[in-house]
Design an enzyme around this catalytic site. Structure first.
Site, PDB file in Angstrom:
ATOM      1  N   LYS A 235       0.690  -1.088  -0.027  1.00 26.55           N
ATOM      2  CA  LYS A 235      -0.018  -0.008  -0.099  1.00 26.55           C
ATOM      3  C   LYS A 235       0.853   1.166  -0.040  1.00 26.55           C
ATOM      4  CE  LYS A 235      -3.663  -1.879   2.761  1.00 26.55           C
ATOM      5  NZ  LYS A 235      -4.961  -1.887   1.931  1.00 26.55           N
ATOM      6  N   ARG A 309     -10.237 -11.578   2.082  1.00 25.42           N
ATOM      7  CA  ARG A 309     -10.934 -12.576   1.499  1.00 25.42           C
ATOM      8  C   ARG A 309     -10.450 -14.011   1.526  1.00 25.42           C
ATOM      9  NH1 ARG A 309     -11.474  -9.493  -3.987  1.00 25.42           N
ATOM     10  NH2 ARG A 309     -11.190  -7.901  -2.437  1.00 25.42           N
TER      11      ARG A 309
END
Length: 454
Positions: A235, A309
């Site tokens: 990020k 996920r």
């Protein structure tokens, strides 16, 4: 956690200051009933009962009381500004009011995170004949979420999260186990292990069980990514700054399970929290790798920053193996949900209309809203892999939808399931919602489970 009963709610005290609750619609009648000096003071202060307003009332010996303006009387947020807007001390409400909403709003407004920095002053306290036990539990659950999310990862990593759940289990007579490190591979949780293996803090699956076998069985799953660098798809700095909050889904799941147990709802609870750090290191999982999952579905890694996920899919598979009546999962899963609905409105996905509608109705009743988004299955094409059964990402289109569709692949098709993509954070402070960790959809989820438990 804060002892809300002791710190915020006190038995009715004779020396408490009177507090008037006024709406804009009812202000004129209330003002006209006040003495002339008070009317003149109110006019000078331009107080009109507007929502979020407050005025102190002078008396011969100093402070004679106060009035607050509110909006929806059943909305806890209407009262939240009182806790820090009023001077320190004890206050009692005069006249008719919505008791539950007042106590909940006051309790939520009194919250401050003080582990590392003391507040300059304490919140005003509310005198009550008896604190509503369920309201106190709801404030405590919100406090649990906020405290967990606000705590930096150095003090809220996977092992500290394990300690929290273990202590909660012990307090409520629940069973608890933690599957740690390479034991995840031995017990067939390969996706959880893959995401967390690069960290010096071992990944783990936290498993709490509580309740009688004859009661309806609810599996509650929470994304526990204690810090998310993004992995090798790192990020940028501004995107990583608040990633201590990426375990916000786990915080919601833990608080909800604790709330159900504290209120002794006639439910059977399975709480599952995959607790990991998505770190960068020699053993970090890489883009283009294919990883195994508990369900046997192979997953190609399109983006290592779509890690939530991956840990959830193993936990959801395990949840389904327990044959629950309902599965709920909470996750700070996608920025796409924030873009679509903003920070205050969690995105709800469900394979069951009755379950979704029950959560939405509970949100409306508790003023804790959620918004249903579509499981538009044609968008599964965005998760196509040329070399595996599924990709974990692959398109900027409908990011929240494709994330939910990914999770749905790991839920038994006959089991009612709902997924809440929540921000778990306030970017700035407002009354009742201080900057930092936040519980969104939690009160609604509890109200839904309470109604379904009968």
């Amino acid at each position: 956690m804060t002892d809300t009963t002791t710190d915020t709610f006190l038995p009715d005290a004779q020396d408490a200051h009177p507090l008037h609750i006024v709406s804009r619609e009812g202000y004129a009648a209330w003002r006209d009933a006040q003495p002339a000096a008070v009317r003149a003071w109110l006019d000078a202060q331009a107080f009109d009962g507007a929502p979020g307003s407050l005025v102190l009332l002078p008396g011969d010996a100093g402070l004679a009381g106060a009035a607050i303006g509110i909006g929806d009387p059943r909305d806890p947020d209407s009262y939240a500004h009182a806790a820090y807007g009023l001077p320190e001390g004890v206050w009692h409400v005069t006249g008719a009011h919505e008791r539950a909403a007042l106590q909940l709003g006051w309790g939520l407004g009194a919250y401050r995170f003080t582990r590392y920095k003391r507040t300059a002053r304490r919140a005003a306290r509310l005198a009550v004949d008896a604190a509503d036990a369920e309201i106190v539990a709801l404030v405590a659950a919100t406090t649990r979420v906020r405290d967990l999310v606000n705590t930096p990862t150095e003090h809220m990593g996977p092992e500290q999260m394990e300690d929290v759940v273990r202590d909660i289990a012990a307090a409520h007579g629940a069973t608890f186990e933690s599957i740690v490190g390479d034991a995840l591979l031995e017990r067939n949780f390969p996706a959880i292990h893959a995401v967390g293996r690069a960290s010096h803090r071992a990944p783990r699956l936290l498993h709490l069980s509580w309740g009688e076998a004859t009661h309806p069985h609810v599996a509650i799953v929470g994304k526990g990514v204690c810090f998310d660098t993004g992995g090798l798809d790192i990020k940028p700095a501004d995107g990583m700054r608040n990633m201590k909050k990426d375990m916000g889904g786990a915080a919601h799941a833990i608080a909800l399970a604790e709330l159900v147990m504290a209120r002794a709802l006639p439910l059977r609870i399975t709480l599952l929290v995959p607790a990991v750090e998505n770190a960068i290191g020699p053993d970090a999982f890489r883009p283009g790798e294919v990883i195994d999952t508990r369900q046997g579905i192979s997953v190609e890694i399109d983006n290592t920053d779509a890690e939530g996920r991956l840990v959830l899919c193993d936990a959801l598979t395990f949840a389904g193996e327990q044959s629950p009546d309902t599965i709920l999962d909470f996750a700070t899963l996608t920025g796409a949900a924030r873009i679509a609905l903003g920070p205050d409105l969690p995105a709800l996905f469900s394979n069951d209309d009755a379950l979704a509608n029950a959560w939405i109705a509970a949100g409306e009743a508790t003023r804790d809203p959620v918004w249903r988004m579509p499981l538009w299955r044609p968008y599964l094409r965005y998760l196509t892999s040329g070399i595996a059964d599924l990709a974990n990402a692959g398109s900027r289109m409908a990011g929240a939808v494709t994330a939910a569709l990914y999770l749905e692949r790991f839920v038994p098709g006959t089991t009612p399931w709902a997924h809440l993509d929540t921000y778990a954070w306030n970017d700035s402070s407002r009354a009742g919602h201080p900057q930092g960790g936040e519980a969104l959809g939690l009160r609604a989820a509890y109200a839904m489970l309470k109604a379904r438990a009968g």
